[in-house]
Design a protein around this motif. Structure first.
Motif, short mmCIF file in Angstrom:
data_model
loop_
_atom_site.label_atom_id
_atom_site.label_comp_id
_atom_site.label_asym_id
_atom_site.label_seq_id
_atom_site.Cartn_x
_atom_site.Cartn_y
_atom_site.Cartn_z
N SER A 150 0.82 -1.20 0.00
CA SER A 150 0.00 0.00 0.00
C SER A 150 0.86 1.26 0.00
N ASN A 151 2.09 1.15 0.56
CA ASN A 151 2.94 2.32 0.69
C ASN A 151 3.89 2.44 -0.50
N ALA A 152 3.71 3.47 -1.33
CA ALA A 152 4.59 3.73 -2.48
C ALA A 152 4.90 2.48 -3.30
N PRO A 153 3.88 1.85 -3.89
CA PRO A 153 4.14 0.66 -4.70
C PRO A 153 4.84 0.99 -6.01
N LEU A 154 5.35 -0.05 -6.66
CA LEU A 154 5.97 0.11 -7.97
C LEU A 154 4.87 0.47 -8.97
N VAL A 155 4.97 1.66 -9.55
CA VAL A 155 3.93 2.10 -10.46
C VAL A 155 4.54 3.08 -11.47
N GLN A 156 4.09 3.01 -12.72
CA GLN A 156 4.60 3.96 -13.71
C GLN A 156 3.75 5.22 -13.67
N VAL A 157 4.40 6.36 -13.39
CA VAL A 157 3.64 7.61 -13.36
C VAL A 157 3.47 8.14 -14.79
N ALA A 158 2.49 9.02 -14.96
CA ALA A 158 2.12 9.48 -16.30
C ALA A 158 3.26 10.20 -17.02
N ASP A 159 4.10 10.91 -16.26
CA ASP A 159 5.16 11.67 -16.93
C ASP A 159 6.48 10.90 -17.07
N ALA A 160 6.44 9.58 -16.83
CA ALA A 160 7.67 8.78 -17.02
C ALA A 160 7.68 8.18 -18.42
N ILE A 161 8.87 8.12 -19.00
CA ILE A 161 9.01 7.49 -20.33
C ILE A 161 9.20 5.99 -20.11
N GLY A 162 8.32 5.19 -20.68
CA GLY A 162 8.40 3.74 -20.50
C GLY A 162 9.28 3.09 -21.55
N ILE A 163 10.15 2.18 -21.11
CA ILE A 163 10.99 1.44 -22.06
C ILE A 163 10.91 -0.05 -21.72
N ASP A 164 10.48 -0.87 -22.67
CA ASP A 164 10.44 -2.32 -22.47
C ASP A 164 11.78 -2.89 -22.93
N THR A 165 12.53 -3.48 -22.00
CA THR A 165 13.88 -3.95 -22.32
C THR A 165 13.94 -5.45 -22.62
N SER A 166 12.75 -6.10 -22.75
CA SER A 166 12.73 -7.56 -22.98
C SER A 166 13.58 -7.98 -24.18
N ASN A 167 13.43 -7.24 -25.26
CA ASN A 167 14.08 -7.68 -26.50
C ASN A 167 15.13 -6.73 -27.02
N ILE A 168 15.59 -5.82 -26.16
CA ILE A 168 16.70 -4.97 -26.59
C ILE A 168 17.82 -5.08 -25.56
N SER A 169 19.04 -4.91 -26.03
CA SER A 169 20.19 -5.07 -25.13
C SER A 169 20.29 -3.85 -24.22
N ILE A 170 21.09 -4.02 -23.18
CA ILE A 170 21.32 -2.90 -22.26
C ILE A 170 21.95 -1.72 -23.01
N GLU A 171 22.87 -2.05 -23.95
CA GLU A 171 23.53 -0.98 -24.72
C GLU A 171 22.50 -0.19 -25.52
N GLN A 172 21.57 -0.93 -26.15
CA GLN A 172 20.53 -0.25 -26.94
C GLN A 172 19.62 0.59 -26.04
N THR A 173 19.31 0.05 -24.85
CA THR A 173 18.45 0.79 -23.92
C THR A 173 19.15 2.07 -23.47
N LEU A 174 20.46 1.95 -23.22
CA LEU A 174 21.23 3.12 -22.80
C LEU A 174 21.21 4.19 -23.90
N GLU A 175 21.37 3.75 -25.14
CA GLU A 175 21.30 4.70 -26.27
C GLU A 175 19.95 5.41 -26.29
N ALA A 176 18.87 4.62 -26.11
CA ALA A 176 17.51 5.18 -26.15
C ALA A 176 17.33 6.22 -25.04
N LEU A 177 17.83 5.85 -23.87
CA LEU A 177 17.71 6.74 -22.72
C LEU A 177 18.49 8.04 -22.93
N LEU A 178 19.73 7.89 -23.42
CA LEU A 178 20.56 9.08 -23.64
C LEU A 178 19.98 9.98 -24.71
N SER A 179 19.34 9.37 -25.71
CA SER A 179 18.76 10.22 -26.76
C SER A 179 17.59 11.04 -26.20
#
Ligand code: DC
Length: 220
Positions: free
Chosen positions: A188-217
């Motif tokens: 009940s206290n501060a659960p894991l939840v995506q807030v509306a102003d957060a950019i969502g990235i699904d990393t299931s099928n992309i490498s950490i390097e690719q995710t880092l590139e996406a984030l930095l861009s």
């Protein structure tokens, strides 16, 4: 120079810490691993034979225990009563106890206060579960990582194996991840939840390097 914060939230094994470290290195800013703080509280309870689910006992323990975050050459160290336990907080036993203890309001209150204080003095990237939603709702950038549970379990197993820990099978790691996902999302206290102003990235099928590139861009 402007002080700002970057929040990276997501479930265990989504690649948060690797990414946060990558961002910190690339931008020359500090990195705070907030999960390490809950892990250290969990280890303190294990060392003192206190159940991480017993709020009264944990409150008593924390009132007489000094949990500290210190940085040496920008690397975070976790101390319990002045002793460095940084390399003792990644075991499967501590992972489960950390999920239990982090559900207690008294623990979250103390850790969140420390996190806000640390991040107020310098530019930081923080990773956790509730950074964008609760700790730093005004963070300049917010990211929320997700990934399929089995993919996350495979990554966690590789990480454990790379440290010489072969104590768990893939199915056991997956069961731990599912236990923690459920508990971290349903508390009940501060659960894991995506807030509306957060950019969502699904990393299931992309490498950490690719995710880092996406984030930095996004940051550029
Ligand atoms: O990210 P991690 O696996 O090191 O986190 C350990 C536990 O701490 C995890 O089960 C959830 C909890 N946690 C939390 O509740 N809030 C945070 N900001 C970070 C971690």
């Amino acid at each position: 120079m402007e002080i700002y914060q970057i929040a990276i939230d997501g479930p265990s094994g989504s690649g948060k810490s690797t990414l946060a470290k990558g961002v910190a290195k690339k931008l020359g800013i500090m990195y705070l691993d907030t999960g390490a703080m809950y892990r250290t509280c969990a280890l303190a309870s294990i060392l003192e034979n206190v159940s991480p689910k017993d709020e009264v006992a944990v409150a008593a323990l924390l009132s007489k225990t000094k949990i500290e975050v210190i940085f040496e050459d920008s690397v975070q160290h976790m101390l319990i009563n002045g002793i460095d336990y940084t390399d003792k907080i990644r075991t499967p036993e501590v992972s489960i106890a950390a999920s239990d203890i982090s559900a207690l309001p008294i623990v979250r209150e103390k850790m969140v206060e420390m996190q806000r204080q640390i991040a107020s003095n310098q530019t930081f990237v923080l990773d956790g579960r509730d950074i964008g939603s609760n700790v730093l709702p005004n963070a300049k950038y917010k990211f929320f990582l997700t990934a399929d549970a089995r993919k996350r379990a495979e990554r966690r197993l590789l990480e454990l194996n790379s440290k010489g820990d072969y104590s768990q099978s893939l199915e056991e790691v997956l069961a731990d991840i599912e236990y923690r996902d459920k508990q971290d999302s349903e508390r009940s206290n501060a659960p894991l939840v995506q807030v509306a102003d957060a950019i969502g990235i699904d990393t299931s099928n992309i490498s950490i390097e690719q995710t880092l590139e996406a984030l930095l861009s996004h940051l550029n």
